[in-house]
Write an enzyme that holds these catalytic residues in place. Sequence first.
Site, PDB file in Angstrom:
ATOM      1  N   LEU A  58       0.872  -1.179   0.000  1.00 51.17           N
ATOM      2  CA  LEU A  58       0.000   0.000   0.000  1.00 51.17           C
ATOM      3  C   LEU A  58       0.905   1.224   0.000  1.00 51.17           C
ATOM      4  O   LEU A  58       1.883   1.271   0.748  1.00 51.17           O
ATOM      5  CB  LEU A  58      -0.889   0.021   1.250  1.00 51.17           C
ATOM      6  CG  LEU A  58      -2.186  -0.785   1.218  1.00 51.17           C
ATOM      7  CD1 LEU A  58      -2.852  -0.745   2.589  1.00 51.17           C
ATOM      8  CD2 LEU A  58      -3.144  -0.261   0.156  1.00 51.17           C
ATOM      9  N   ASP A  59       0.579   2.211  -0.828  1.00 51.37           N
ATOM     10  CA  ASP A  59       1.379   3.439  -0.862  1.00 51.37           C
ATOM     11  C   ASP A  59       1.357   4.117   0.506  1.00 51.37           C
ATOM     12  O   ASP A  59       0.387   3.971   1.262  1.00 51.37           O
ATOM     13  CB  ASP A  59       0.840   4.403  -1.918  1.00 51.37           C
ATOM     14  CG  ASP A  59       1.051   3.877  -3.333  1.00 51.37           C
ATOM     15  OD1 ASP A  59       2.060   3.186  -3.553  1.00 51.37           O
ATOM     16  OD2 ASP A  59       0.205   4.160  -4.194  1.00 51.37           O
ATOM     17  N   PRO A  60       2.389   4.878   0.835  1.00 42.71           N
ATOM     18  CA  PRO A  60       2.442   5.534   2.151  1.00 42.71           C
ATOM     19  C   PRO A  60       1.204   6.360   2.491  1.00 42.71           C
ATOM     20  O   PRO A  60       0.754   6.366   3.635  1.00 42.71           O
ATOM     21  CB  PRO A  60       3.695   6.414   2.044  1.00 42.71           C
ATOM     22  CG  PRO A  60       4.586   5.651   1.116  1.00 42.71           C
ATOM     23  CD  PRO A  60       3.652   5.070   0.078  1.00 42.71           C
TER      24      PRO A  60
END
Length: 279
Positions: A58-60
Site C-alpha cells: 500500500l502506498d504511504p
Amino acid sequence: MNDEILLIDKPAGMSSFGVVARVRRKLSEKAGYVEVKDKDGVVREKRKKVKVGHTGTLDPFATGLLLILTGKETKRANEFLKLDKEYVATIRLGATSTTGDIEGEIKPFVSSDQSSRFSEPAASRPVVTGETCFDRSPLVAKSSEQACRLSPVKTVTCPSISQVEEVVQSFIGEIEQTVPQYSAVKINGQRAYKLAREGRQVEMPRRRIQIYEIEILRYEWPELTIRCKVSSGTYIRTLGEDIGNKLGVGGYLTALRRTEVGEYRVDNAMTLEEYLSHP
C-alpha cells in the site's frame, strides 16, 4: 506466535515496509535471545530471527488492510498476492499529479477539445451542470451548481453526475492499464520510481486487469469517491487518472483505503497501534 496471518489496518504516512519492520521488532522481542558464536569465537546473545512479510504494498498515503505473514506463513505470500481486492478511493477532478496521488507535484488541468471525451465542444458546454450533487449518504445537500461556483478550479467544465456515471461504468470489465512510472516495477533491472525521480523517461508496460465492480459513493465537484472491486495487479492511482482523463478534466487520488483482500476484511483488522500495544 510465529506462524500467523495478521490483519493490520495500515495508518497513513507509513510505508508497508515500515509496518512490517515494526511487527518484526515486536515478534523478535517476544522470541527472546539465542547464543551465537561469532567468527572470533566469542559467544554472544542475539535476538532470534523472525520471518515477517506482507502480501501487497500500500502506498504511504494509503490506509487499510495489510495482510502480514509471519513464520511459515510467509511461504504463502504469492498465494495471497493473487487475491482480488476492494478499495475506496477519492479522486480530485480538475487537476493532475506527477505521481497520480497527493504525494506528487499537483498541476491544474487546462481543458482542450482534444482532452475532452464528450461529444460537444468544450466551449459549448455549460460551466455549471445545475444537477443535484450525487451522494449515497444524506450528508451532502449542496448542488453541483453551487459546488462548481465555489470551486477554485475554473479552467475545466464540471461534468454532470450522468456523465460521471457513464464514464465510471465504462471501466467495468477486462481493461488494459499502463503501469505508473512511480511504481516498484523493475525496468531493465531498476525500480521504475527510481528512474522517474532521476527524470528518465521510460516506456512503461501495459497489463490486462479486471474491474469487477465500481460504485459511486459520493460526487461533489471536484471530488469523486468510488468503491471498486478489482483483480490483483490493478493500480487504483491509474484508474483514478484514467477516469479523470476520460471525463476530460484530469484527476488524481487524494485518499485510498483498501477494505478487502480475498475473504479478509479491514473491519476485522487491528490498527498498528493496537497490535503493538497488545501484550
